[in-house]
Enzyme design. Structure first.
Site, short mmCIF file in Angstrom:
data_model
loop_
_atom_site.label_atom_id
_atom_site.label_comp_id
_atom_site.label_asym_id
_atom_site.label_seq_id
_atom_site.Cartn_x
_atom_site.Cartn_y
_atom_site.Cartn_z
N GLY A 217 42.31 33.30 47.83
CA GLY A 217 43.15 33.90 46.80
C GLY A 217 44.47 33.18 46.64
N THR A 244 39.90 37.99 37.56
CA THR A 244 38.48 37.87 37.22
C THR A 244 38.12 36.42 36.90
OG1 THR A 244 38.58 40.08 36.24
CG2 THR A 244 36.64 38.75 35.72
N ASP A 248 35.08 31.65 40.47
CA ASP A 248 34.10 30.83 39.74
C ASP A 248 34.75 29.56 39.22
OD1 ASP A 248 32.17 32.79 40.15
OD2 ASP A 248 32.71 33.85 38.32
#
Length: 298
Positions: A217, A244, A248
């Protein structure tokens, strides 16, 4: 330099996102701030950011024969993502219901839909057929047997395989064996190893003899080499709006980096920068920087 050729075997979904200052407690109803629909699915997210980086991307998956599936197919076409191995199903397209709070933290429920109908034999056919293929990427929003089949075919071709074990599920020894790189976040790392990635000693116990990266993070990421050496990359300080799709973004950029000949550390550094930029904007794919923006980070 020849183009980086990547295949993503994975999920494509429509994200239905509610933004609220505070997320409701059980039995509570609260007024939200904003609702959006957008393109998502871990596989599609990773394919899209790799395409933004300039890779030649082939998507292997299954879409619903519905409005959501049509929208995703059109988006792939617009972005130049090769969809020769994307099939359609009468099962509704996958969706993700997402809640995002004032800190940018999210809670997500996915309904896989057509994503769970991808066939192993079709994945193998795709991996065996794509010319110049260098890297194959997968996640856990599709059936594990499909990922295993694709990775096994990839290893026979000499391709690099990258698994993003999200959302967490127990992984078979067979899949571990054909996975060159595994990239969990902190939560998935704890599920896989049973301990938080808080010390060098714990990190070095994860998959000895294989390469791994743990995304942390706002703390960046740490690379664990097959020899047990650790390399940490810190993230630039930003004001997060929505996390979000950030994981990815990292995976897709890292895959692009390896496919284009970067060393793993440089690929990781670029991945952290792009992911950090993405959290300053709303949505998953809608938050991803353009190729021009990414070029300024390289």
């Amino acid at each position: 330099m020849s183009k980086a050729v990547i295949a993503v075997v994975g999920s494509a979904m429509i994200d239905l996102t509610a933004y609220a200052t505070v997320i409701p407690a059980p039995g509570q109803t609260l007024e939200g701030d904003l609702f959006t629909t957008g393109f998502g699915g871990k596989g599609a997210n990773q394919a899209v950011i790799a395409a933004h980086c300039g890779a030649e991307v082939h998507f292997v998956g299954k879409l619903g024969r519905d409005l959501f599936g049509d929208s995703i197919a059109e988006n792939f076409k617009k972005l130049g993502i090769d969809s020769e191995y994307v099939e359609r199903s009468d099962t509704p397209n996958g969706v993700a219901h997402i809640w995002v709070d004032a800190n940018g933290e999210n809670r997500i429920i996915i309904i896989p839909g057509a994503n769970h109908e991808i066939e192993s034999k079709k994945a193998i056919e795709a991996i065996e057929s794509i010319a110049g293929l260098a890297v194959v990427v997968a996640q856990c929003e599709i059936k594990q047997e499909v990922t295993l089949a694709a990775f096994s075919a990839a290893k026979k071709r000499g391709c690099v395989t990258i698994l993003n074990p999200a959302p967490y599920q127990p992984l078979s020894e067979e899949l571990f064996a054909v996975t060159d790189w595994i990239i969990p976040n902190e939560t998935e790392f704890k599920e896989l190893l049973g301990q938080d990635p808080t010390s060098d000693e714990v990190l070095k116990k994860f998959r000895p003899g294989k390469n791994s990266i743990v995304t942390l993070g706002s703390e960046g990421a740490v690379l664990i080499t097959s020899e047990g050496n650790l390399t940490r990359v810190s993230a630039p300080k930003v004001n997060p709006v929505d996390t979000t799709g950030a994981g990815d973004a990292f995976v897709g950029v890292f895959a692009f980096g390896l496919a284009s000949g970067k060393n793993p550390e440089d690929a990781m550094k670029l991945g952290v920068k792009v992911a950090s930029m993405s959290v300053t904007r709303k949505g998953a794919q809608s938050s991803y920087p353009s190729q021009a923006e990414i070029d300024t980070l390289s």
